[in-house]
Design a protein around this motif. Structure first.
Motif, PDB file in Angstrom:
ATOM      1  N   PHE A  80     -10.384  19.102 -37.934  1.00  0.00           N
ATOM      2  CA  PHE A  80     -10.209  20.041 -39.048  1.00  0.00           C
ATOM      3  C   PHE A  80     -10.968  21.336 -38.785  1.00  0.00           C
ATOM      4  N   LEU A  81     -12.231  21.227 -38.378  1.00  0.00           N
ATOM      5  CA  LEU A  81     -13.059  22.417 -38.174  1.00  0.00           C
ATOM      6  C   LEU A  81     -12.584  23.242 -36.978  1.00  0.00           C
ATOM      7  N   SER A  82     -12.144  22.581 -35.932  1.00  0.00           N
ATOM      8  CA  SER A  82     -11.741  23.325 -34.730  1.00  0.00           C
ATOM      9  C   SER A  82     -10.389  24.008 -34.894  1.00  0.00           C
ATOM     10  N   ARG A  83      -9.556  23.499 -35.797  1.00  0.00           N
ATOM     11  CA  ARG A  83      -8.220  24.060 -35.945  1.00  0.00           C
ATOM     12  C   ARG A  83      -8.043  24.870 -37.226  1.00  0.00           C
ATOM     13  N   ALA A  84      -9.062  24.911 -38.066  1.00  0.00           N
ATOM     14  CA  ALA A  84      -8.945  25.528 -39.390  1.00  0.00           C
ATOM     15  C   ALA A  84      -8.519  26.990 -39.347  1.00  0.00           C
ATOM     16  N   GLY A 155     -11.284  30.520 -49.269  1.00  0.00           N
ATOM     17  CA  GLY A 155     -11.795  31.879 -49.430  1.00  0.00           C
ATOM     18  C   GLY A 155     -11.831  32.627 -48.114  1.00  0.00           C
ATOM     19  N   LEU A 156     -12.276  31.951 -47.068  1.00  0.00           N
ATOM     20  CA  LEU A 156     -12.300  32.576 -45.741  1.00  0.00           C
ATOM     21  C   LEU A 156     -10.891  32.872 -45.233  1.00  0.00           C
ATOM     22  N   VAL A 157      -9.948  31.970 -45.523  1.00  0.00           N
ATOM     23  CA  VAL A 157      -8.552  32.220 -45.143  1.00  0.00           C
ATOM     24  C   VAL A 157      -8.069  33.521 -45.773  1.00  0.00           C
ATOM     25  N   GLU A 168     -13.171  38.062 -38.679  1.00  0.00           N
ATOM     26  CA  GLU A 168     -12.419  37.564 -37.522  1.00  0.00           C
ATOM     27  C   GLU A 168     -12.308  36.046 -37.611  1.00  0.00           C
ATOM     28  N   ARG A 169     -11.285  35.497 -36.974  1.00  0.00           N
ATOM     29  CA  ARG A 169     -11.056  34.055 -37.011  1.00  0.00           C
ATOM     30  C   ARG A 169     -12.253  33.271 -36.469  1.00  0.00           C
ATOM     31  N   ALA A 173     -14.476  30.564 -38.527  1.00  0.00           N
ATOM     32  CA  ALA A 173     -14.690  29.190 -38.063  1.00  0.00           C
ATOM     33  C   ALA A 173     -16.179  28.860 -37.993  1.00  0.00           C
ATOM     34  N   ALA A 174     -16.986  29.806 -37.516  1.00  0.00           N
ATOM     35  CA  ALA A 174     -18.435  29.586 -37.429  1.00  0.00           C
ATOM     36  C   ALA A 174     -19.048  29.451 -38.815  1.00  0.00           C
ATOM     37  N   HIS A 175     -18.601  30.261 -39.761  1.00  0.00           N
ATOM     38  CA  HIS A 175     -19.086  30.152 -41.145  1.00  0.00           C
ATOM     39  C   HIS A 175     -18.753  28.781 -41.727  1.00  0.00           C
ATOM     40  N   LEU A 176     -17.508  28.334 -41.510  1.00  0.00           N
ATOM     41  CA  LEU A 176     -17.094  27.046 -42.055  1.00  0.00           C
ATOM     42  C   LEU A 176     -17.904  25.907 -41.445  1.00  0.00           C
ATOM     43  N   LYS A 177     -18.121  25.948 -40.137  1.00  0.00           N
ATOM     44  CA  LYS A 177     -18.920  24.896 -39.489  1.00  0.00           C
ATOM     45  C   LYS A 177     -20.332  24.880 -40.036  1.00  0.00           C
ATOM     46  N   ARG A 178     -20.898  26.045 -40.234  1.00  0.00           N
ATOM     47  CA  ARG A 178     -22.257  26.116 -40.775  1.00  0.00           C
ATOM     48  C   ARG A 178     -22.296  25.585 -42.202  1.00  0.00           C
TER      49      ARG A 178
END
Length: 198
Positions: A80-84, A155-157, A168-169, A173-178
């Motif tokens: 999920f995190l790698s493809r989000a 929200g990030l989407v 940027e994508r 992704a880094a924000h979501l992982k954090r």
């Protein structure tokens, strides 16, 4: 045979919605794809009902394509995190936005959107619950955590798609992982998040 024809009409409508979007699909497109007449389509469905059911089916097909099942909860979360924020998720995002926009004025679409939203939260909550049970992370209330993670993701989407503000994508992704690491009490990832975005 009756079930097969009904299922074929629904599948045709869902395939067309994935290809063209909800608003672009007409009854004649569905009858041509399913190989049936308008009378048979109207026998099984009202148009708004068919459109909503097909949109839900299309959404789940896109979700399964972007985030396929994985054998363990930590692996599923990684997928999920790698493809989000990959570009292959764009059709899913755009379809979800269209469905939720239509849901504002279409009760059938509103029910379909609500069912999909609840399903997505419940699926993520199940993954979080399994991981917590296996001591992979800490998550005392999986449903609430899933709701927060998906809200943050969505929200990030919006930022990525609109550029308001520009994100940027890779940064999204880094924000979501954090965020997920903080939510689940996991060690912080070393993913770079530009200081201007922290």
């Amino acid at each position: 045979m009756t079930i097969d024809r009904r299922a074929a009409i629904l599948a045709a409508a869902a395939d067309l919605i994935r290809e063209k979007g909800v608003a672009a699909v007409r009854t004649r497109d569905v009858t041509a794809r399913a190989g049936v007449g308008i009378g048979l389509l109207n026998h099984y469905f009202k148009w708004n009902e068919l459109r909503a059911l097909a949109a839900a089916q299309a959404l789940w097909a896109e979700i399964d394509r972007v985030v396929p099942d994985a054998p363990a909860p930590d692996r599923q979360l990684d997928v999920f995190l790698s493809r989000a924020f990959g570009e292959d998720a764009d059709p899913l995002w755009r379809l979800w936005i269209e469905v939720t926009d239509l849901a504002m004025s279409d009760p059938d679409m509103a029910r379909a959107a609500e069912g999909c939203a609840e399903g997505m939260v419940n699926e993520l909550a199940a993954i979080l619950e399994q991981g917590a049970a296996g001591h992979l992370w800490h998550c005392p209330v999986p449903h609430a955590a899933a709701l927060r993670i998906l809200a943050f993701h969505d929200g990030l989407v919006g930022f990525v798609l609109t550029g308001l503000p520009k994100v940027e994508r890779a940064d999204a992704a880094a924000h979501l992982k954090r965020f997920v690491a903080l939510e689940l009490g996991l060690p912080q990832q070393n993913d770079h998040v530009p200081s201007r975005l922290v």
